[in-house]
Write an enzyme that holds these catalytic residues in place. Structure first.
Site, PDB file in Angstrom:
ATOM      1  N   GLU A   1      -5.447  -8.393  -1.373  1.00  0.00           N
ATOM      2  CA  GLU A   1      -6.136  -8.287  -0.073  1.00  0.00           C
ATOM      3  C   GLU A   1      -7.598  -7.990  -0.333  1.00  0.00           C
ATOM      4  OE1 GLU A   1      -4.736  -5.698   3.035  1.00  0.00           O
ATOM      5  OE2 GLU A   1      -2.650  -6.076   2.509  1.00  0.00           O
TER       6      GLU A   1
ATOM      7  N   GLU B   1       0.823  -1.215   0.000  1.00  0.00           N
ATOM      8  CA  GLU B   1       0.000   0.000   0.000  1.00  0.00           C
ATOM      9  C   GLU B   1       0.857   1.266   0.000  1.00  0.00           C
ATOM     10  OE1 GLU B   1      -2.708  -0.722   3.319  1.00  0.00           O
ATOM     11  OE2 GLU B   1      -4.087  -1.743   1.974  1.00  0.00           O
TER      12      GLU B   1
HETATM   13  C1  BGP Z   1      -4.723  -3.156   4.800  1.00  0.00           C
HETATM   14  C2  BGP Z   1      -3.365  -3.601   5.296  1.00  0.00           C
HETATM   15  C3  BGP Z   1      -3.369  -4.899   6.024  1.00  0.00           C
HETATM   16  C4  BGP Z   1      -4.639  -5.245   6.764  1.00  0.00           C
HETATM   17  C5  BGP Z   1      -5.899  -4.741   6.116  1.00  0.00           C
HETATM   18  C6  BGP Z   1      -7.138  -4.846   6.966  1.00  0.00           C
HETATM   19  O1  BGP Z   1      -4.759  -1.787   4.645  1.00  0.00           O
HETATM   20  O2  BGP Z   1      -2.457  -3.762   4.226  1.00  0.00           O
HETATM   21  O3  BGP Z   1      -2.173  -4.971   6.761  1.00  0.00           O
HETATM   22  O4  BGP Z   1      -4.566  -5.116   8.094  1.00  0.00           O
HETATM   23  O5  BGP Z   1      -5.773  -3.416   5.678  1.00  0.00           O
HETATM   24  O6  BGP Z   1      -7.203  -3.791   7.872  1.00  0.00           O
HETATM   25  P1  BGP Z   1      -7.521  -3.989   9.401  1.00  0.00           P
HETATM   26  O7  BGP Z   1      -6.545  -4.970   9.893  1.00  0.00           O
HETATM   27  O8  BGP Z   1      -7.340  -2.657   9.990  1.00  0.00           O
HETATM   28  O9  BGP Z   1      -8.909  -4.463   9.487  1.00  0.00           O
END
Ligand code: BGP
Length: 488
Positions: free
Chosen positions: A376, A175
């Site tokens: 993701e 990201e």
């Molecule tokens: C993305 C990140 C991840 C992950 C995901 C979900 O932005 O790359 O590392 O954590 O978000 O977010 P969260 O864990 O805050 O629910």
């Protein structure tokens, strides 16, 4: 139309949220080891000094460090073709700038990648996923310093040579656009605030933040080139947090605002990494905002020569933008905006929008004409373990089904989609809140917000759902006896 043969079905995790093994085997500390636990309404903090009475969930994660053989066996059972994971820089270079890597760290990742290969799972490795050695952040102010480029390249050279033949797919920065979007100072750039403060706080001024981003662009481009030199079979991708922004209304000012947001939040970084140069809208925006980047003579050529092989992104939600201030504010980890009245919202306030995934896949593919990968995606929800270890997560199955359908539709639209790795395929620590309670996995991990729990792994209903999806390469059931799970 369905998924192409050889489609990379799998799942995604990251070292900072799963590995644990804090300072084990000679590892140094990462910035994320100093992130406290929070909740949806209480922010996680970065603490310069660890406090004895505070829980730092990254330090234990789900103890993937010790459990990976068991976890990989479960991934193999679901039929994973790939696992996206990341390395901890400080496990390999405890101080970040050590002359030689830590042999125990090198052997740890070698065993991990070997175990994946033995289970027929291709590793997809993110080189930097919110994981900067603390010492580099303290010593150089992280990516604000150009020095980081050489140190990162040193890490890359070690990875590409040590794991040549074991790892073929790489992502340079997770990201990367969190910096342009204003959330990544601490976790992505390692630019530390003076005092302790919430992890999404932006303390760097615009010029420093964009300079840090520029350093990451140059480092990424050099890494792509290096990976190809070491082994032409290497495939290196960028990774963007897809920030899908719709106009709230058909008011022309809303359309323009949405276009600007899409450009600024997504395409600025994508253009540099896929096309090899800053787009003119970004140069003009930087000029208007008084940002003057310190360019070295060779930077333009480096960016041009180091364009990526594929475009990958995370996608969870969409949001709206309004110039008329008539909507209700939305929530997200790294996106906000106006709530979309046509969409449902998760328990953590993220708006669920499978069509947004199809939309973004088309946007990205039509713009860059590179293979695309969704690295993701998923639903963070609180799961309940019922009698006999049953976990009925039909809400997650519904989320996945609708997003898999959106990918199938995008393929039909003509998008060259190479893989799908849903986030947190095994429960892990939430990045934004530091909770365990916000779960994404097909596999439940018995661990609570306060760090208590047995760490036992329990497959949820979604485990079997996803196993079937992979077995038949998509949604369309091939055999009558496999249809039941699709009727939830
Ligand atoms: C993305 C990140 C991840 C992950 C995901 C979900 O932005 O790359 O590392 O954590 O978000 O977010 P969260 O864990 O805050 O629910």
């Amino acid at each position: 139309m369905s998924f192409p043969k050889g489609f990379l079905w799998g799942g995604a995790i990251a070292a900072n949220q799963s590995e644990g093994g804090f300072t084990c085997g000679g590892a140094g500390e990462s910035v994320s080891d100093h992130f406290s636990a929070g909740t949806r309404n209480t922010p996680r903090y970065f603490h310069h000094e660890l406090k004895p009475d505070v829980c730092y969930p990254t330090q234990q994660g789900i103890d993937f460090y010790h459990h990976y053989p068991e976890d990989i066996a479960l991934f193999a059972k679901m039929g994973f073709k790939t696992l996206r994971t990341s390395i901890s820089w400080a496990r390999l270079f405890p101080h970040g700038d050590d002359e030689v890597p830590n042999p125990e760290g090198i052997e740890y990742y070698r065993s991990l990648f070997t175990c994946l290969k033995e289970n027929g799972i291709e590793p997809l490795v993110t080189i930097s996923h919110y994981e900067i050695p603390l010492e580099l952040a303290k010593k150089y102010s992280g990516w604000a310093s150009r020095k980081m480029i050489d140190l990162y390249l040193n890490l890359c050279r070690t990875l590409f040579t040590e794991y040549d033949g074991l790892v073929r797919y790489w992502l340079t920065f997770n990201e990367i656009n969190v910096l342009s979007n204003g959330y990544g100072d601490i976790m992505s750039a390692g630019i530390l605030p003076e005092g302790d403060c919430p992890i999404f706080t932006s303390t760097a001024d615009l010029s420093t933040r964009f300079q840090a981003l520029h350093h990451q662009f140059v480092a990424s481009a050099r890494a792509v080139k290096l990976a190809h030199e070491i082994n032409p079979e290497n495939k290196v991708g960028c990774m963007i947090a897809a920030t899908v922004t719709y106009p709230y209304s058909c008011h022309p000012k809303d359309i323009l605002a949405a276009q600007e947001a899409m450009n600024q939040k997504n395409f600025l970084c994508g253009d540099v990494q896929c096309r090899g140069a800053y787009p003119s809208f970004a140069l003009s925006w930087m000029k208007r905002n008084g940002i003057e980047l310190d360019w070295h003579e060779e930077d333009a050529k480096i960016l041009q020569e180091g364009t990526v092989d594929f475009y990958s992104f995370s996608y969870y939600m969409s949001s709206c933008i309004s110039t008329q201030s008539n909507g209700e504010a939305g929530q997200g980890n790294m996106s906000e905006g106006t709530l979309n009245p046509h969409l449902e919202t998760s328990a953590w306030g993220w708006q669920i929008d499978p069509d947004g995934l199809r939309y973004y896949l088309n946007e990205a593919y039509n713009r860059y004409n590179l293979p695309v990968m969704v690295v993701e995606n998923g639903l963070g929800a609180a799961d309940v373990v019922e009698e006999n270890d049953q976990i009925h997560d039909d809400y997650r199955i519904n989320y996945l089904r609708s997003h898999i359908q959106a990918m199938e539709d995008a393929i039909e639209d003509g998008v060259d989609l190479m893989g799908y790795t849903p986030w947190g395929c095994i429960d892990l620590v939430s990045l934004s809140t530091g909770e365990m309670k916000k779960r994404y996995g097909f596999i439940y991990v018995d661990r609570n917000n306060d760090g208590s729990g047995t760490l036992r792994r329990i497959p949820k209903d979604s485990f079997e759902f996803y196993r079937k999806i992979i077995a038949q390469n998509g949604l369309t059931p091939k055999k009558a006896d496999e249809t039941a799970v699709f009727q939830n």
